[in-house]
Design a protein around this motif. Structure first.
Motif, PDB file in Angstrom:
ATOM      1  N   GLU A 166      62.729 -35.433  93.413  1.00 48.39           N
ATOM      2  CA  GLU A 166      62.452 -36.775  93.936  1.00 48.39           C
ATOM      3  C   GLU A 166      61.570 -36.693  95.185  1.00 48.39           C
ATOM      4  OE1 GLU A 166      64.907 -40.782  95.309  1.00 48.39           O
ATOM      5  OE2 GLU A 166      66.004 -39.018  94.629  1.00 48.39           O
ATOM      6  N   GLN A 167      61.900 -35.794  96.099  1.00 50.32           N
ATOM      7  CA  GLN A 167      61.128 -35.655  97.329  1.00 50.32           C
ATOM      8  C   GLN A 167      59.695 -35.219  97.038  1.00 50.32           C
ATOM      9  OE1 GLN A 167      62.832 -33.009 100.211  1.00 50.32           O
ATOM     10  NE2 GLN A 167      61.114 -33.190 101.603  1.00 50.32           N
ATOM     11  N   ALA A 168      59.530 -34.265  96.132  1.00 44.26           N
ATOM     12  CA  ALA A 168      58.183 -33.793  95.792  1.00 44.26           C
ATOM     13  C   ALA A 168      57.344 -34.908  95.190  1.00 44.26           C
ATOM     14  CB  ALA A 168      58.272 -32.615  94.822  1.00 44.26           C
ATOM     15  N   LEU A 169      57.932 -35.693  94.310  1.00 44.65           N
ATOM     16  CA  LEU A 169      57.196 -36.799  93.686  1.00 44.65           C
ATOM     17  C   LEU A 169      56.879 -37.900  94.692  1.00 44.65           C
ATOM     18  CD1 LEU A 169      59.056 -36.865  90.265  1.00 44.65           C
ATOM     19  CD2 LEU A 169      56.639 -36.331  90.619  1.00 44.65           C
ATOM     20  N   GLU A 170      57.806 -38.163  95.605  1.00 49.19           N
ATOM     21  CA  GLU A 170      57.555 -39.178  96.631  1.00 49.19           C
ATOM     22  C   GLU A 170      56.422 -38.745  97.559  1.00 49.19           C
ATOM     23  OE1 GLU A 170      61.454 -39.767  98.314  1.00 49.19           O
ATOM     24  OE2 GLU A 170      61.845 -41.470  96.988  1.00 49.19           O
ATOM     25  N   GLU A 171      56.350 -37.453  97.873  1.00 47.32           N
ATOM     26  CA  GLU A 171      55.264 -36.949  98.714  1.00 47.32           C
ATOM     27  C   GLU A 171      53.906 -37.126  98.033  1.00 47.32           C
ATOM     28  OE1 GLU A 171      56.332 -32.902  99.526  1.00 47.32           O
ATOM     29  OE2 GLU A 171      57.898 -33.491 100.954  1.00 47.32           O
ATOM     30  N   LEU A 172      53.907 -37.152  96.706  1.00 48.67           N
ATOM     31  CA  LEU A 172      52.674 -37.329  95.941  1.00 48.67           C
ATOM     32  C   LEU A 172      52.322 -38.803  95.721  1.00 48.67           C
ATOM     33  CD1 LEU A 172      53.286 -34.488  93.377  1.00 48.67           C
ATOM     34  CD2 LEU A 172      51.467 -34.566  95.083  1.00 48.67           C
ATOM     35  N   GLY A 173      53.224 -39.719  96.100  1.00 45.21           N
ATOM     36  CA  GLY A 173      52.903 -41.140  96.006  1.00 45.21           C
ATOM     37  C   GLY A 173      53.787 -41.973  95.106  1.00 45.21           C
ATOM     38  N   ALA A 174      54.803 -41.375  94.496  1.00 42.30           N
ATOM     39  CA  ALA A 174      55.716 -42.149  93.647  1.00 42.30           C
ATOM     40  C   ALA A 174      56.758 -42.847  94.516  1.00 42.30           C
ATOM     41  CB  ALA A 174      56.411 -41.243  92.637  1.00 42.30           C
ATOM     42  N   VAL A 175      57.131 -44.050  94.133  1.00 39.13           N
ATOM     43  CA  VAL A 175      58.196 -44.791  94.796  1.00 39.13           C
ATOM     44  C   VAL A 175      59.239 -45.107  93.732  1.00 39.13           C
ATOM     45  CG1 VAL A 175      58.825 -46.909  96.019  1.00 39.13           C
ATOM     46  CG2 VAL A 175      56.626 -45.825  96.471  1.00 39.13           C
ATOM     47  N   PHE A 176      60.459 -44.653  93.941  1.00 37.15           N
ATOM     48  CA  PHE A 176      61.519 -44.865  92.961  1.00 37.15           C
ATOM     49  C   PHE A 176      62.304 -46.107  93.323  1.00 37.15           C
ATOM     50  CE2 PHE A 176      60.449 -40.408  92.698  1.00 37.15           C
ATOM     51  CZ  PHE A 176      60.242 -40.282  91.336  1.00 37.15           C
ATOM     52  N   ILE A 177      62.549 -46.929  92.325  1.00 40.92           N
ATOM     53  CA  ILE A 177      63.234 -48.206  92.507  1.00 40.92           C
ATOM     54  C   ILE A 177      64.632 -48.068  91.937  1.00 40.92           C
ATOM     55  CG2 ILE A 177      63.181 -50.666  91.954  1.00 40.92           C
ATOM     56  CD1 ILE A 177      60.074 -50.162  91.468  1.00 40.92           C
ATOM     57  N   ALA A 178      65.619 -48.311  92.794  1.00 40.04           N
ATOM     58  CA  ALA A 178      67.017 -48.211  92.369  1.00 40.04           C
ATOM     59  C   ALA A 178      67.411 -49.417  91.522  1.00 40.04           C
ATOM     60  CB  ALA A 178      67.913 -48.120  93.598  1.00 40.04           C
ATOM     61  N   GLU A 179      68.556 -49.342  90.897  1.00 39.39           N
ATOM     62  CA  GLU A 179      69.088 -50.459  90.109  1.00 39.39           C
ATOM     63  C   GLU A 179      69.198 -51.672  91.027  1.00 39.39           C
ATOM     64  OE1 GLU A 179      70.272 -52.929  87.492  1.00 39.39           O
ATOM     65  OE2 GLU A 179      70.129 -50.872  86.781  1.00 39.39           O
ATOM     66  N   ASN A 180      68.569 -52.765  90.632  1.00 43.56           N
ATOM     67  CA  ASN A 180      68.582 -53.970  91.463  1.00 43.56           C
ATOM     68  C   ASN A 180      68.833 -55.226  90.643  1.00 43.56           C
ATOM     69  OD1 ASN A 180      66.210 -54.256  90.087  1.00 43.56           O
ATOM     70  ND2 ASN A 180      64.877 -54.200  91.871  1.00 43.56           N
ATOM     71  N   GLY A 181      69.478 -55.060  89.521  1.00 40.75           N
ATOM     72  CA  GLY A 181      69.716 -56.196  88.643  1.00 40.75           C
ATOM     73  C   GLY A 181      68.654 -56.308  87.577  1.00 40.75           C
ATOM     74  N   GLY A 182      67.479 -55.731  87.826  1.00 35.44           N
ATOM     75  CA  GLY A 182      66.395 -55.748  86.856  1.00 35.44           C
ATOM     76  C   GLY A 182      66.168 -54.377  86.244  1.00 35.44           C
ATOM     77  N   GLY A 183      66.977 -53.426  86.633  1.00 35.57           N
ATOM     78  CA  GLY A 183      66.836 -52.077  86.109  1.00 35.57           C
ATOM     79  C   GLY A 183      66.178 -51.140  87.095  1.00 35.57           C
ATOM     80  N   ILE A 184      66.225 -49.858  86.776  1.00 38.30           N
ATOM     81  CA  ILE A 184      65.606 -48.848  87.623  1.00 38.30           C
ATOM     82  C   ILE A 184      64.133 -48.726  87.264  1.00 38.30           C
ATOM     83  CG2 ILE A 184      67.726 -47.537  87.951  1.00 38.30           C
ATOM     84  CD1 ILE A 184      66.697 -45.590  85.830  1.00 38.30           C
ATOM     85  N   GLY A 185      63.358 -48.101  88.145  1.00 42.46           N
ATOM     86  CA  GLY A 185      61.946 -47.950  87.833  1.00 42.46           C
ATOM     87  C   GLY A 185      61.253 -47.016  88.794  1.00 42.46           C
ATOM     88  N   VAL A 186      59.945 -46.968  88.660  1.00 39.88           N
ATOM     89  CA  VAL A 186      59.091 -46.150  89.519  1.00 39.88           C
ATOM     90  C   VAL A 186      57.715 -46.813  89.570  1.00 39.88           C
ATOM     91  CG1 VAL A 186      58.402 -44.608  87.632  1.00 39.88           C
ATOM     92  CG2 VAL A 186      58.244 -43.794  89.955  1.00 39.88           C
ATOM     93  N   ARG A 187      57.078 -46.735  90.717  1.00 41.26           N
ATOM     94  CA  ARG A 187      55.726 -47.271  90.878  1.00 41.26           C
ATOM     95  C   ARG A 187      54.989 -46.387  91.861  1.00 41.26           C
ATOM     96  NH1 ARG A 187      54.613 -49.590  95.595  1.00 41.26           N
ATOM     97  NH2 ARG A 187      56.252 -50.359  96.914  1.00 41.26           N
ATOM     98  N   LEU A 188      53.693 -46.636  92.010  1.00 38.98           N
ATOM     99  CA  LEU A 188      52.887 -45.904  92.981  1.00 38.98           C
ATOM    100  C   LEU A 188      52.921 -46.622  94.322  1.00 38.98           C
ATOM    101  CD1 LEU A 188      49.704 -44.947  90.942  1.00 38.98           C
ATOM    102  CD2 LEU A 188      51.455 -43.408  91.819  1.00 38.98           C
ATOM    103  N   LYS A 189      52.848 -45.855  95.402  1.00 42.51           N
ATOM    104  CA  LYS A 189      52.728 -46.435  96.741  1.00 42.51           C
ATOM    105  C   LYS A 189      51.361 -47.071  96.874  1.00 42.51           C
ATOM    106  CE  LYS A 189      55.055 -42.755  99.210  1.00 42.51           C
ATOM    107  NZ  LYS A 189      54.889 -41.760 100.264  1.00 42.51           N
ATOM    108  N   PHE A 190      51.284 -48.085  97.715  1.00 48.69           N
ATOM    109  CA  PHE A 190      49.986 -48.630  98.085  1.00 48.69           C
ATOM    110  C   PHE A 190      49.394 -47.713  99.147  1.00 48.69           C
ATOM    111  CE2 PHE A 190      51.929 -52.841  96.925  1.00 48.69           C
ATOM    112  CZ  PHE A 190      51.129 -53.057  95.822  1.00 48.69           C
ATOM    113  N   THR A 191      48.114 -47.453  99.050  1.00 52.82           N
ATOM    114  CA  THR A 191      47.442 -46.717 100.111  1.00 52.82           C
ATOM    115  C   THR A 191      47.225 -47.665 101.281  1.00 52.82           C
ATOM    116  OG1 THR A 191      45.235 -47.292  99.347  1.00 52.82           O
ATOM    117  CG2 THR A 191      46.218 -45.277  98.419  1.00 52.82           C
ATOM    118  N   ASP A 192      46.871 -47.132 102.444  1.00 49.15           N
ATOM    119  CA  ASP A 192      46.596 -47.987 103.609  1.00 49.15           C
ATOM    120  C   ASP A 192      45.480 -48.980 103.308  1.00 49.15           C
ATOM    121  OD1 ASP A 192      48.554 -46.757 105.111  1.00 49.15           O
ATOM    122  OD2 ASP A 192      47.164 -45.362 106.071  1.00 49.15           O
ATOM    123  N   SER A 193      44.460 -48.507 102.595  1.00 50.70           N
ATOM    124  CA  SER A 193      43.332 -49.372 102.243  1.00 50.70           C
ATOM    125  C   SER A 193      43.793 -50.514 101.341  1.00 50.70           C
ATOM    126  CB  SER A 193      42.255 -48.547 101.543  1.00 50.70           C
ATOM    127  OG  SER A 193      41.250 -49.382 101.041  1.00 50.70           O
TER     128      SER A 193
END
Length: 99
Positions: free
Chosen positions: A51-78
């Motif tokens: 998880e830490q390695a993937l987050e360092e590369l830009g992945a954001v993991f979404i915990a269970e929030n009523g809509g299910g778990i997931g993953v997305r990319l971080k927004f860059t500063d730009s």
């Protein structure tokens, strides 16, 4: 803690092979494959390392929030600046919810 399918999806989003993830995380490639295919659940410290390695590369993991778990990319500063600029362009403020 992430699931195997989240790991696989995160790896796909950041465009990294299992071999490269194994190198970055220090977790054996066969352990990653078994985890992603839901054959075996590795130790919690191994999952945390992935998880830490993937987050360092830009992945954001979404915990269970009523809509299910997931993953997305971080927004860059730009990207974040462009979104903020678009949101501040004016116009009528309205609810964005789709009925």
């Amino acid at each position: 803690m992430i699931t195997g399918p989240q790991c696989r999806a995160g790896r796909a989003l950041v465009e990294i092979t299992r071999a490269k993830l194994a190198s970055r995380s220090g977790i054996n490639e066969s352990v990653i494959e078994k985890f992603e295919r839901m054959i075996e659940e590795p130790a919690s410290d191994a999952v945390s390392a992935l998880e830490q390695a993937l987050e360092e590369l830009g992945a954001v993991f979404i915990a269970e929030n009523g809509g299910g778990i997931g993953v997305r990319l971080k927004f860059t500063d730009s990207e974040a600046r462009r979104i903020a600029r678009m949101e501040g362009e004016g116009g009528i403020v309205a609810n964005d919810r789709v009925p």
